[in-house]
Design a protein around this motif. Structure first.
Motif, PDB file in Angstrom:
ATOM      1  N   UNK A  12      13.054  27.900  25.397  1.00 25.51           N
ATOM      2  CA  UNK A  12      12.287  28.672  24.426  1.00 25.51           C
ATOM      3  C   UNK A  12      10.899  28.054  24.217  1.00 25.51           C
ATOM      4  N   UNK A  13      10.860  26.743  24.136  1.00 26.22           N
ATOM      5  CA  UNK A  13       9.573  26.045  23.967  1.00 26.22           C
ATOM      6  C   UNK A  13       8.664  26.327  25.171  1.00 26.22           C
ATOM      7  N   UNK A  18       4.040  28.770  27.868  1.00 24.28           N
ATOM      8  CA  UNK A  18       3.548  29.582  28.988  1.00 24.28           C
ATOM      9  C   UNK A  18       2.841  30.833  28.488  1.00 24.28           C
ATOM     10  N   UNK A  19       3.386  31.478  27.454  1.00 25.53           N
ATOM     11  CA  UNK A  19       2.747  32.671  26.891  1.00 25.53           C
ATOM     12  C   UNK A  19       1.398  32.307  26.276  1.00 25.53           C
ATOM     13  N   UNK A  20       1.357  31.224  25.512  1.00 21.54           N
ATOM     14  CA  UNK A  20       0.096  30.783  24.909  1.00 21.54           C
ATOM     15  C   UNK A  20      -0.910  30.435  25.995  1.00 21.54           C
ATOM     16  N   UNK A  21      -0.451  29.766  27.045  1.00 25.07           N
ATOM     17  CA  UNK A  21      -1.340  29.407  28.141  1.00 25.07           C
ATOM     18  C   UNK A  21      -1.971  30.620  28.795  1.00 25.07           C
ATOM     19  N   UNK A  35      -0.989  35.937  16.664  1.00 28.92           N
ATOM     20  CA  UNK A  35      -0.375  37.249  16.898  1.00 28.92           C
ATOM     21  C   UNK A  35      -0.339  37.565  18.391  1.00 28.92           C
ATOM     22  N   UNK A  36      -1.423  37.190  19.101  1.00 29.96           N
ATOM     23  CA  UNK A  36      -1.448  37.387  20.554  1.00 29.96           C
ATOM     24  C   UNK A  36      -0.334  36.592  21.226  1.00 29.96           C
ATOM     25  N   UNK A  37      -0.125  35.367  20.757  1.00 32.96           N
ATOM     26  CA  UNK A  37       0.922  34.519  21.333  1.00 32.96           C
ATOM     27  C   UNK A  37       2.299  35.118  21.056  1.00 32.96           C
ATOM     28  N   UNK A  38       2.501  35.638  19.838  1.00 31.26           N
ATOM     29  CA  UNK A  38       3.786  36.273  19.518  1.00 31.26           C
ATOM     30  C   UNK A  38       4.038  37.435  20.474  1.00 31.26           C
ATOM     31  N   UNK A  60      -2.885  21.185  22.170  1.00 34.42           N
ATOM     32  CA  UNK A  60      -2.624  19.786  22.511  1.00 34.42           C
ATOM     33  C   UNK A  60      -1.459  19.676  23.494  1.00 34.42           C
ATOM     34  N   UNK A  61      -0.415  20.478  23.290  1.00 36.28           N
ATOM     35  CA  UNK A  61       0.743  20.453  24.178  1.00 36.28           C
ATOM     36  C   UNK A  61       0.359  20.915  25.585  1.00 36.28           C
ATOM     37  N   UNK A  62      -0.449  21.951  25.661  1.00 39.77           N
ATOM     38  CA  UNK A  62      -0.879  22.480  26.960  1.00 39.77           C
ATOM     39  C   UNK A  62      -1.760  21.465  27.679  1.00 39.77           C
ATOM     40  N   UNK A  63      -2.683  20.833  26.947  1.00 42.22           N
ATOM     41  CA  UNK A  63      -3.549  19.812  27.551  1.00 42.22           C
ATOM     42  C   UNK A  63      -2.710  18.660  28.085  1.00 42.22           C
ATOM     43  N   UNK A  64      -1.728  18.228  27.304  1.00 41.04           N
ATOM     44  CA  UNK A  64      -0.859  17.131  27.743  1.00 41.04           C
ATOM     45  C   UNK A  64      -0.088  17.526  29.002  1.00 41.04           C
TER      46      UNK A  64
END
Length: 195
Positions: A12-13, A18-21, A35-38, A60-64
């Motif tokens: 799920x995480x 991936x969706x946010x990316x 809302x776009x990410x949802x 931050x998670x995506x950059x990492x």
């Protein structure tokens, strides 16, 4: 009530990241709303907020994750024990940046993150910390160059690490911004420059 399996939580995480990316790569950080990410993830606000407090944590998670991909390539290079010249090492690292060439992928996200970090001290520190880790590993690569005689014994390994990182970052920026720099052309230039 049954306990949710860790594998499900991890999946799920990943789905959210991936969706946010995809959203961030398409629209940048500022033009992407939660809302776009949802919508992109197909999940409710509550489901997303269970994992991330907001966009800053997602960024931050995506950059990492992006830096982790590059570090894995560097680590594989170090673990291989192969005596590669600086030009061959860069060729291999550039080749390993395949995910960074995806038009909706990691390279565009990192360009957005680097730009965003100029005005966001917290993100700048996240990126700086990730870069320090990367530079430590690239300094090990430079140690290998010295040990193999590709560089003089008194070479500044940290400076070499900074240069290697700059060459990789520069490649990603040029690939996405100018659109006319293929990996093959970049490597021709590197080989001509470095011999």
């Amino acid at each position: 009530m049954p306990k949710v399996a860790q594998a499900h939580l991890d999946a799920r995480r990943r789905q959210i990241v991936e969706a946010a990316g995809r959203c961030f790569a398409r629209n940048g950080f500022h033009r992407t709303s939660m809302q776009d990410v949802f919508a992109e993830s197909g999940l409710s606000a509550g489901a997303v907020y269970r994992y991330f407090a907001g966009k800053d944590e997602l960024i931050a998670d995506i950059a990492a994750g992006a830096v982790g991909q590059v570090r894995a390539s560097v680590r594989a290079l170090l673990d291989s024990g192969r005596d590669l010249s600086p030009a061959d090492t860069l060729a291999r690292l550039i080749d390993d940046l395949g995910a960074f060439r995806d038009p909706d992928g990691t390279g565009r996200l990192m360009i957005h993150a680097w730009g965003e970090s100029l005005g966001d001290p917290a993100l700048r520190e996240v990126i700086a910390a990730l870069n320090r880790e990367m530079l430590d590993e690239l300094a090990e690569v430079a140690d290998g160059f010295v040990g193999a005689g590709h560089l003089p014994a008194d070479a500044d390994r940290r400076a070499v690490a900074h240069t290697l990182l700059s060459l990789m970052q520069g490649y990603v920026v040029q690939f996405h911004v100018t659109g006319d720099l293929t990996p093959e052309r970049y490597l021709v230039g590197l080989r001509d420059l470095l011999g």
